[in-house]
Design an enzyme around this catalytic site. Sequence first.
Site, PDB file in Angstrom:
ATOM      1  CD  GLU A   1      62.189  30.990  69.157  1.00  0.00           C
ATOM      2  OE1 GLU A   1      63.317  31.444  68.856  1.00  0.00           O
ATOM      3  OE2 GLU A   1      61.982  29.784  69.310  1.00  0.00           O
TER       4      GLU A   1
ATOM      5  CE  LYS B   1      64.797  26.823  74.739  1.00  0.00           C
ATOM      6  NZ  LYS B   1      63.687  26.731  73.772  1.00  0.00           N
TER       7      LYS B   1
ATOM      8  CE  LYS C   1      61.126  23.844  68.177  1.00  0.00           C
ATOM      9  NZ  LYS C   1      61.329  25.275  68.263  1.00  0.00           N
TER      10      LYS C   1
ATOM     11  CG  ASP D   1      59.208  27.761  68.177  1.00  0.00           C
ATOM     12  OD1 ASP D   1      58.829  26.932  67.329  1.00  0.00           O
ATOM     13  OD2 ASP D   1      60.129  27.500  68.984  1.00  0.00           O
TER      14      ASP D   1
ATOM     15  CG  ASP E   1      62.271  30.108  72.712  1.00  0.00           C
ATOM     16  OD1 ASP E   1      61.095  30.521  72.824  1.00  0.00           O
ATOM     17  OD2 ASP E   1      62.560  28.988  72.249  1.00  0.00           O
TER      18      ASP E   1
END
Length: 305
Positions: free
Chosen positions: A196, A140, A245, A221, A169
Amino acid sequence: MNYQFRFAPYRRPFKTPLRTHHGLWTMRQGIILSLQDEMGRITQGEIAPLPWFGTETLEEAIAFCAVFGGNITREQIAAIPDTLPACQFGFETAQLNLASTENLVSLPPTKFCQLIRRSPTLFQDLQTLLQQGFRTFKLKIALDTPTTEIALCQQILAALPADGRLRLDANGGLNREQAKYWLNWGESQAKLEFIEQPLAPEHFSDLLQLNAAFQTQIALDESVSQLASLEHCYGQGWCGVFVIKLAIAGFPSRLKEFCQAHQPDIVISTVFETAVGQRALLNFSQKFFPSQRALGMGDIHWFTD
Ligand SMILES: [Mg+2]
């Protein structure tokens, strides 16, 4: 077809709260449901809402389940509204018996991406995962200044073997200038797979421009969390990666139709489901999405149970 159904909410605390640009996540909550068909066959499904990704809340999902009083029909499942995408996934995967272990093929570690946590033991953890055979990792970002985070990424990339890959991300947490800085840095990083969601979904035209301007791959995302937004971004010309997802994207059957028609470059990803949701996700992706990219579901070490 009529089904008898039961549902049970669950709560699973994270070992250590998960820190993302959306905030601190301490507890995964969801619902396990079971359907019994007219032949007496029982199947399971999982409703795993993620309201900050545009799904219903847990309370809304519970209220929806409670309406039917323990009986639901095939038609009622097909009519679950798009405002309840996690319910659409839970009921349809139960109906299709996707959470079954029957046909599940076990995949090697190279097929899974592992989320690595920032901690004093990050590099030890990374070495352990490499020894276990994992090659794709995710970190992250957008939690500190780009300069500090890029220095950390350089160290991680240096620790990876030639076939190692790193996904970053940002959860939409960068501004345009920061995103350009990251993407420019990424141009020379052979082991960087993609960045991302560098910008928030409302900056979609900027994301399109950045994707065209840089070689560094960008994955969407938050922008594509449900099927309608996925179709919208695809229609607007997005030709980068799509993170899907599955548990919050709506009816898997509709997603399958879209992907078979358009063949987008996708990564199937977890939302920290229990084993029930994960089996459904694995079964579905093995059957319909033989993507070459590692599955984003390396979260086996994240819960206390
Ligand atoms: Mg993400």
